[in-house]
Design a protein around this motif. Structure first.
Motif, short mmCIF file in Angstrom:
data_model
loop_
_atom_site.label_atom_id
_atom_site.label_comp_id
_atom_site.label_asym_id
_atom_site.label_seq_id
_atom_site.Cartn_x
_atom_site.Cartn_y
_atom_site.Cartn_z
N LEU A 191 5.12 -1.85 -5.06
CA LEU A 191 6.56 -1.74 -4.86
C LEU A 191 7.02 -0.30 -4.69
O LEU A 191 8.02 -0.05 -4.02
CB LEU A 191 7.29 -2.38 -6.04
N VAL A 192 6.29 0.66 -5.27
CA VAL A 192 6.69 2.07 -5.11
C VAL A 192 6.58 2.51 -3.66
O VAL A 192 7.22 3.49 -3.26
CB VAL A 192 5.84 3.01 -6.00
N ASN A 193 5.79 1.79 -2.89
CA ASN A 193 5.69 2.07 -1.45
C ASN A 193 6.53 1.11 -0.61
O ASN A 193 6.44 1.09 0.62
CB ASN A 193 4.23 1.97 -0.98
N GLY A 194 7.33 0.30 -1.29
CA GLY A 194 8.18 -0.63 -0.58
C GLY A 194 7.49 -1.90 -0.14
O GLY A 194 7.99 -2.62 0.73
N HIS A 195 6.33 -2.22 -0.76
CA HIS A 195 5.56 -3.40 -0.36
C HIS A 195 5.54 -4.42 -1.50
O HIS A 195 5.22 -4.09 -2.64
CB HIS A 195 4.13 -3.02 0.01
N TRP A 196 5.86 -5.68 -1.17
CA TRP A 196 5.81 -6.76 -2.15
C TRP A 196 4.47 -7.49 -2.17
O TRP A 196 4.15 -8.20 -3.10
CB TRP A 196 6.92 -7.78 -1.83
N GLU A 197 3.69 -7.30 -1.10
CA GLU A 197 2.49 -8.11 -0.94
C GLU A 197 1.51 -7.96 -2.10
O GLU A 197 0.96 -8.94 -2.61
CB GLU A 197 1.77 -7.76 0.37
N LEU A 198 1.28 -6.72 -2.54
CA LEU A 198 0.30 -6.49 -3.60
C LEU A 198 0.72 -7.18 -4.90
O LEU A 198 -0.12 -7.76 -5.59
CB LEU A 198 0.09 -5.00 -3.84
N LEU A 199 2.00 -7.12 -5.23
CA LEU A 199 2.46 -7.78 -6.45
C LEU A 199 2.19 -9.28 -6.38
O LEU A 199 1.72 -9.88 -7.36
CB LEU A 199 3.96 -7.52 -6.65
N GLY A 200 2.43 -9.88 -5.23
CA GLY A 200 2.13 -11.30 -5.07
C GLY A 200 0.65 -11.58 -5.20
O GLY A 200 0.24 -12.58 -5.82
N GLN A 201 -0.18 -10.71 -4.64
CA GLN A 201 -1.63 -10.88 -4.73
C GLN A 201 -2.10 -10.74 -6.17
O GLN A 201 -3.00 -11.47 -6.62
CB GLN A 201 -2.31 -9.87 -3.82
N GLN A 202 -1.51 -9.81 -6.90
CA GLN A 202 -1.86 -9.65 -8.31
C GLN A 202 -1.49 -10.88 -9.12
O GLN A 202 -2.25 -11.32 -9.99
CB GLN A 202 -1.16 -8.42 -8.88
N LEU A 203 -0.33 -11.46 -8.84
CA LEU A 203 0.10 -12.65 -9.57
C LEU A 203 -0.83 -13.83 -9.28
O LEU A 203 -1.18 -14.60 -10.18
CB LEU A 203 1.54 -13.00 -9.19
N ILE A 204 -1.24 -13.98 -8.03
CA ILE A 204 -2.18 -15.05 -7.68
C ILE A 204 -3.51 -14.84 -8.40
O ILE A 204 -4.11 -15.79 -8.93
CB ILE A 204 -2.39 -15.10 -6.16
N ALA A 205 -3.97 -13.59 -8.45
CA ALA A 205 -5.23 -13.29 -9.14
C ALA A 205 -5.13 -13.62 -10.62
O ALA A 205 -6.09 -14.13 -11.22
CB ALA A 205 -5.58 -11.81 -8.95
#
Length: 394
Positions: free
Chosen positions: A337-351
């Motif tokens: 999110l610090v780079n303006g991206h939501w994708e990684l947070l979603g990937q972390q939650l799935i993991a």
């Protein structure tokens, strides 16, 4: 091969190793006198069990290639492992990589016993842990660190937030539910020197745990060590405040717990976030760590004897989530999110969800298999009452 990196990872492996007797002492201090020798003795036995299983099958199932879910048997017994070159594109040989990674399952299984020590039969614990290393830990390590399913999904875990901390903490919680609460939950006077010495060894070893996970003597190792230092330091004052606010006084055990919570939360992010983010993560973890071992534990009523779930399960989950927030693309291949991206947070939650499913289902099934093989998990009422020090170790 780079001699500097080889030296650093060798030292780091020894630092991770020393965390295991450190955790044994920390647990011995928290657990009270009637199971103190049993806690330390069980930890030593599991150090041996985990090491041999890693040598025989654990490494190849975790890092043997294979499919997205599990490695193959190519390296059973560390067969075909080179001690002079790398097949993984590293500057350290495969043999050293196997040594360093082999320290992680040792500390992981010792974390687990903190939830149930003193109420599970030693024979059952050895059988369960042996199976768990093959069925839960090795596949999870493969999925995260050997370009398996979770890695391909895009989830990141620098040094073991999911592989070590979520897996061990949640396993401990599930076992605690399966075994049932202690019959006597009266609090004994805590022997503080054990807590401090054990906590210090854990803290000291954690620098190798995180910084060694760079697998080279490079700038990422420096960043990981700095972040480990800052996150643990930042957790102390907020944790102390939370402890005093909830208890009306300050416990040494809570101070050490706060510091450990900072170490747990930075583990998955250590090489991926800037130092300012490590401070923020540590401060959050200090409060959450104390909250977890007091109010959350009280509210849900589970008997996690030495707070393995509160420190590692909840802390590892928090760390995985915050990695999705603070990971910076300038420091790695993924930005949060610090780079303006939501994708990684979603990937972390799935993991996290996949890890929870594997751990919960695996633990329940393996506990059933253990009962079938060696009988009840729980010690007798008499043994629990007098303590396993007298029954097994004197």
């Amino acid at each position: 091969m780079d001699s500097g990196s080889i030296t650093w990872v060798l030292i780091s492996a020894l630092l991770v190793w020393i965390m295991s007797p450190g955790l044994a002492l920390f647990y011995a201090g928290l657990g009270g006198p009637k199971n103190r020798l049993h806690t330390i003795g069980t930890s030593l036995i599991l150090m041996g069990v985990a090491s041999i299983i890693w040598f025989l099958l654990g490494y190849t199932l975790a890092f043997g290639g294979g499919n997205d879910w599990l490695g193959n048997l190519k390296f059973w017994g560390l067969n075909q492992i080179s001690f002079s070159h790398s097949t993984r594109g590293l500057t350290i040989p495969d043999g050293l990589f196997a040594i360093f990674q082999g320290m992680f399952p040792i500390i992981t299984v010792i974390i687990i016993i903190g939830s149930v020590i003193g109420r599970v039969r030693l024979r059952a614990l050895i059988v369960f842990i042996s199976l768990w290393l093959l069925v839960v830990y090795s596949p999870l390590a493969h999925m995260v660190w050997d370009n398996g399913f979770l890695a391909k999904l895009g989830a990141i875990d620098f040094a073991g937030g999911t592989v070590v901390h979520i897996s061990s903490g949640v396993t401990g919680l599930v076992l605690a539910y399966l075994v049932g609460p202690r019959r006597d939950q009266s609090y004994e006077k805590i022997y503080s020197p054990y807590i401090f010495v054990g906590g210090f060894l854990l803290w000291f070893g954690w620098f190798g745990f995180n910084a060694g996970s760079a697998l080279a003597a490079n700038d990422q190792a420096i960043l990981a060590l700095m972040n480990t230092w800052l996150a643990s330091a930042a957790a102390l004052l907020p944790g102390a405040w939370m402890s005093y606010r909830l208890r009306g006084h300050l416990l040494l055990a809570d101070l050490v717990t706060a510091g450990l919570s900072g170490l747990v939360v930075i583990t998955p992010a250590a090489g991926f976030v800037h130092p300012w983010a490590a401070i923020v993560m540590g401060a959050i973890a200090g409060v959450v760590g104390i909250y977890s071992i007091t109010l959350i534990k009280r509210h849900f009523g589970y008997d996690d004897t030495l707070d393995a779930f509160g420190i590692h399960g909840i802390g590892g989950t928090l760390g995985a989530i915050l990695t999705g927030v603070f990971a910076d693309r300038s420091l790695g291949n993924a930005g949060g999110l610090v780079n303006g991206h939501w994708e990684l947070l979603g990937q972390q939650l799935i993991a996290i969800v996949i890890t929870l499913l594997l751990v919960v289902v695996g633990t329940v099934l393996l506990a059933g298999i253990t009962r079938f093989l060696v009988g009840p998990l729980r010690v007798s009422e008499d043994d629990e009452a007098i303590g396993l020090d007298l029954r097994l170790h004197l």
